[in-house]
Scaffold this motif. Structure first.
Motif, PDB file in Angstrom:
ATOM      1  N   LYS A  26       0.864  -1.175   0.000  1.00  0.00           N
ATOM      2  CA  LYS A  26       0.000   0.000   0.000  1.00  0.00           C
ATOM      3  C   LYS A  26       0.904   1.229   0.000  1.00  0.00           C
ATOM      4  O   LYS A  26       2.091   1.140   0.325  1.00  0.00           O
ATOM      5  N   LEU A  27       0.336   2.383  -0.316  1.00  0.00           N
ATOM      6  CA  LEU A  27       1.120   3.613  -0.291  1.00  0.00           C
ATOM      7  C   LEU A  27       1.730   3.859   1.085  1.00  0.00           C
ATOM      8  O   LEU A  27       2.879   4.288   1.197  1.00  0.00           O
ATOM      9  N   LYS A  28       0.990   3.553   2.122  1.00  0.00           N
ATOM     10  CA  LYS A  28       1.493   3.719   3.492  1.00  0.00           C
ATOM     11  C   LYS A  28       2.770   2.906   3.710  1.00  0.00           C
ATOM     12  O   LYS A  28       3.726   3.382   4.331  1.00  0.00           O
ATOM     13  N   ASP A  29       2.814   1.679   3.182  1.00  0.00           N
ATOM     14  CA  ASP A  29       3.997   0.827   3.317  1.00  0.00           C
ATOM     15  C   ASP A  29       5.201   1.440   2.618  1.00  0.00           C
ATOM     16  O   ASP A  29       6.321   1.418   3.143  1.00  0.00           O
ATOM     17  N   GLY A  98       7.479   7.584  -9.203  1.00  0.00           N
ATOM     18  CA  GLY A  98       6.617   8.212  -8.222  1.00  0.00           C
ATOM     19  C   GLY A  98       7.174   8.102  -6.827  1.00  0.00           C
ATOM     20  O   GLY A  98       8.138   7.373  -6.572  1.00  0.00           O
ATOM     21  N   TYR A  99       6.568   8.865  -5.945  1.00  0.00           N
ATOM     22  CA  TYR A  99       6.861   8.756  -4.523  1.00  0.00           C
ATOM     23  C   TYR A  99       5.572   9.046  -3.767  1.00  0.00           C
ATOM     24  O   TYR A  99       4.574   9.486  -4.337  1.00  0.00           O
ATOM     25  N   VAL A 100       5.593   8.786  -2.476  1.00  0.00           N
ATOM     26  CA  VAL A 100       4.402   8.875  -1.647  1.00  0.00           C
ATOM     27  C   VAL A 100       4.511  10.091  -0.733  1.00  0.00           C
ATOM     28  O   VAL A 100       5.575  10.384  -0.195  1.00  0.00           O
ATOM     29  N   TYR A 101       3.422  10.790  -0.570  1.00  0.00           N
ATOM     30  CA  TYR A 101       3.370  11.887   0.385  1.00  0.00           C
ATOM     31  C   TYR A 101       2.280  11.602   1.420  1.00  0.00           C
ATOM     32  O   TYR A 101       1.336  10.861   1.159  1.00  0.00           O
ATOM     33  N   GLU A 102       2.452  12.182   2.567  1.00  0.00           N
ATOM     34  CA  GLU A 102       1.527  12.001   3.676  1.00  0.00           C
ATOM     35  C   GLU A 102       0.723  13.286   3.854  1.00  0.00           C
ATOM     36  O   GLU A 102       1.254  14.385   3.689  1.00  0.00           O
ATOM     37  N   TYR A 103      -0.564  13.147   4.192  1.00  0.00           N
ATOM     38  CA  TYR A 103      -1.383  14.324   4.446  1.00  0.00           C
ATOM     39  C   TYR A 103      -2.469  13.997   5.466  1.00  0.00           C
ATOM     40  O   TYR A 103      -2.765  12.825   5.708  1.00  0.00           O
ATOM     41  N   GLN A 104      -3.026  15.034   6.041  1.00  0.00           N
ATOM     42  CA  GLN A 104      -4.128  14.873   6.986  1.00  0.00           C
ATOM     43  C   GLN A 104      -5.440  14.930   6.208  1.00  0.00           C
ATOM     44  O   GLN A 104      -5.708  15.909   5.507  1.00  0.00           O
ATOM     45  N   ASN A 105      -6.243  13.882   6.331  1.00  0.00           N
ATOM     46  CA  ASN A 105      -7.507  13.858   5.602  1.00  0.00           C
ATOM     47  C   ASN A 105      -8.561  14.697   6.319  1.00  0.00           C
ATOM     48  O   ASN A 105      -8.322  15.214   7.403  1.00  0.00           O
TER      49      ASN A 105
END
Length: 124
Positions: A26-29, A98-105
């Protein structure tokens, strides 16, 4: 464009041969593994839509030795990508990453998104 060429299913022509039984993330991983910025990207080698899952269609990316399960809201974007010959060529040429970014939903929780990267444009 003729009716037949418009509506007949097109075979996606990604040239990359994935390893047998790749691991799915998953993107989180991937965020946890460090794919967080343009200096730590994965190369996209292909993409597909898995139809008829328990929760409907789902999208995935094929990478070097692993696949990425994408959020369901990305299915439309992946459909457009796999229907575009120029996008398929860019992927086959190893030019898409690509790369993954984190955000507050909106509910205050942590979510993860995907940023596309043009690999030929990177300065390193």
């Amino acid at each position: 464009m003729s009716f037949a060429s418009k509506h007949n299913k097109k075979a996606v022509r990604f040239t990359f041969q994935q390893v047998e039984n790749p691991q799915y993330f998953k993107l989180k991983d991937l965020y946890a593994k460090g794919f967080r910025d343009e200096k730590n990207v994965f190369t996209v080698r292909g993409a597909y839509i898995n139809h008829g899952g328990r929760y409907g269609d789902s999208a995935a990316l094929i990478c070097d030795g692993f696949n990425i399960n994408l959020p369901s809201h990305m299915c439309d974007e992946i459909r457009v990508m796999i229907d575009d010959p120029a996008d398929i060529t860019s992927i086959n040429n190893g030019e898409v990453g690509g790369y993954v970014y984190e955000y507050q939903n909106k509910n205050g929780g942590t979510s993860y998104g995907l940023r596309w990267v043009d690999l030929e444009a990177l300065p390193f």
